[in-house]
Design an enzyme around this catalytic site. Sequence first.
Site, PDB file in Angstrom:
ATOM      1  CE  LYS A 102      -5.855  16.224  -1.089  1.00  0.00           C
ATOM      2  NZ  LYS A 102      -5.401  14.828  -1.123  1.00  0.00           N
ATOM      3  NE  ARG A 141       3.580  12.065  -6.276  1.00  0.00           N
ATOM      4  CZ  ARG A 141       3.095  10.846  -6.056  1.00  0.00           C
ATOM      5  NH1 ARG A 141       3.399   9.859  -6.875  1.00  0.00           N
ATOM      6  NH2 ARG A 141       2.324  10.604  -5.010  1.00  0.00           N
TER       7      ARG A 141
HETATM    8  N1  BES Z   1      -1.142  16.211   0.512  1.00  0.00           N
HETATM    9  C1  BES Z   1      -1.540  14.955   0.040  1.00  0.00           C
HETATM   10  C2  BES Z   1      -1.080  13.819   0.950  1.00  0.00           C
HETATM   11  C3  BES Z   1      -1.822  13.643   2.230  1.00  0.00           C
HETATM   12  C4  BES Z   1      -3.021  12.957   2.265  1.00  0.00           C
HETATM   13  C5  BES Z   1      -1.277  14.078   3.418  1.00  0.00           C
HETATM   14  C6  BES Z   1      -3.667  12.763   3.467  1.00  0.00           C
HETATM   15  C7  BES Z   1      -1.925  13.864   4.604  1.00  0.00           C
HETATM   16  C8  BES Z   1      -3.120  13.214   4.635  1.00  0.00           C
HETATM   17  C9  BES Z   1      -0.953  14.681  -1.346  1.00  0.00           C
HETATM   18  O1  BES Z   1      -0.792  15.796  -2.142  1.00  0.00           O
HETATM   19  C10 BES Z   1      -1.886  13.752  -2.040  1.00  0.00           C
HETATM   20  O2  BES Z   1      -2.983  14.158  -2.302  1.00  0.00           O
HETATM   21  N2  BES Z   1      -1.435  12.560  -2.351  1.00  0.00           N
HETATM   22  C11 BES Z   1      -2.242  11.595  -2.997  1.00  0.00           C
HETATM   23  C12 BES Z   1      -1.392  10.888  -4.008  1.00  0.00           C
HETATM   24  C13 BES Z   1      -2.153   9.975  -4.911  1.00  0.00           C
HETATM   25  C14 BES Z   1      -3.056  10.768  -5.810  1.00  0.00           C
HETATM   26  C15 BES Z   1      -1.181   9.160  -5.726  1.00  0.00           C
HETATM   27  C16 BES Z   1      -2.757  10.636  -1.939  1.00  0.00           C
HETATM   28  O3  BES Z   1      -1.994  10.268  -1.041  1.00  0.00           O
HETATM   29  O4  BES Z   1      -3.930  10.279  -2.004  1.00  0.00           O
HETATM   30 MN    MN Z   2      -2.547  16.229  -3.254  1.00  0.00          MN
END
Ligand code: BES
Ligand code: MN
Length: 495
Positions: A275, A349
């Site tokens: 990230k 997931r």
């Molecule tokens: N934990 C995150 C989701 C999240 C993002 C929660 C921002 C709260 C605030 C999750 O694991 C994630 O990183 N999801 C990705 C999925 C994507 C790579 C398809 C996302 O939402 O960017």
């Molecule tokens: Mn994630």
Amino acid sequence: MDFKIQAAQAGGLAALVSDALVLVVVGSALPSGVDKTLAGLLNDAVALGDFEFKPARCLLLHRPAGVKATRLVLVAAANGSAKAFKTAVAAALGALKPLGVKSLAVATVGGEALTAAHAEALVTACSDAVYIYRHTKPSAPADAKLASVALVAPKAQVVPLSRGLLQGQAVALGISVARECANRPGNHATPSHLASQARQLGKRYGFKVEVFDRKEIEKLGMGSFLAVAQGSEEPPRFIVMHYHGVRAPGEAKGRAPVVLVGKGITFDSGGISLKPGGEMDEMKFDMGGAASVIGTMCAIGELKPAVNVVALIPSCENMPSGRAVKPGDVVRSLSGQTIEILNTDAEGRLILCDALTYAERFQPAAVVDVATLTGACVVALGHHHSALFSNDEALAGDLMAASLSALDPAWRMPLDDEYDEALKSNFADMANIGGRAGGAVTAAKFLQRYAGKFAWAHLDIAGTAWKGGAAKGATGRPVALLTHFVLSRAAQDGR
Ligand code: BES
Ligand code: MN
Ligand code: ZN
């Protein structure tokens, strides 16, 4: 904090003794039946332009003449609903916050009679207002002084409203437990820490608690969960909690349980699909689903409803390392279905799917998973509603009803088959991401592939589990929704 119902009539409010009297004024004009002193103060404040009959408008008066309470807070409520009441009480508590109020009396004028829902709302509002995180902050302010809260109501309502107070105290405790758990930083709230929290709850309330370590998770065959866990030095845990509230006569195993599944990523760096750095600290809250399940189990332990509940918490860190799972890797889930991991940041997931398959062994009445799953959910619904997905209309209806009665908003989202297309892979049964479009839905569609054998719902709480900015911290949502849902299942069972 001590809560009670205090019997008094609307005409006698000025005579109530307390450090502060909160007067919730319902509607858009001075209601009738208010005693002369208070009516005079209200009219005067309106005439001076210091008070308006607009939702959550507040006026704090210090030792007003003719009022026994040391302070008087006038606060307007849009209508007589528990929701408007809670908003008003929260605003009044905000106005009182820096003060040394020990005892509080809350009364309403105008509107219909109070209900148990109002009493519950009062407790959760007070509990929210006094919560302070201090585990890693020795300089945090001392505990709030607020020690006793009285809800003023006619004598005939004392019994039903007292029930609302009790339920509110259980829900409020669950919310505080979830907030405390989620607020703790990633180096404190590790998977092992979550396991020890679960064990402590088990001891306190008599739940059976099982904790599986990495070897045992391997033995179970949770290849997808392990793929996420493999990049971190911190050992993963799979936590199982059993609450037995009812054993039907003649049934050896008891009634089919409700299974709650909580995403327990104690830190989500994104893994190899790292990230960006901004606000990455907030990914310590990525175990908000697990925290809310633990908090709900706590509320259930307090209330002891006649229903069986199993809690499943897959918990690990998502980290980059030489051993971390890579984009393009294919893993085999517990269900036997294979997954091409195109983005290691879509890890929630991957741990949930194996927990969902594990849930099959309980032949559950319903399975509800709770997860801070997608940023796309925050884009879609913001920070007000949690997203609700379900393959079962009755279950979705029960959860929406619980959302309303708990004042914990949720919004139903679609699961049309058309969204499933996005998960196609040339190298496995499915990919772990769809495109950018409809990201919250494709994540839910992924989970749905593991929920074919039971009534299932998924709550994406990415926007509601915590607040960012100056008020950064966990909210304890959706403990209230989940608790109300479990209680409603007990009521249904009892029919
Ligand atoms: N934990 C995150 C989701 C999240 C993002 C929660 C921002 C709260 C605030 C999750 O694991 C994630 O990183 N999801 C990705 C999925 C994507 C790579 C398809 C996302 O939402 O960017
Ligand atoms: Mn994630
Ligand atoms: Zn995550």
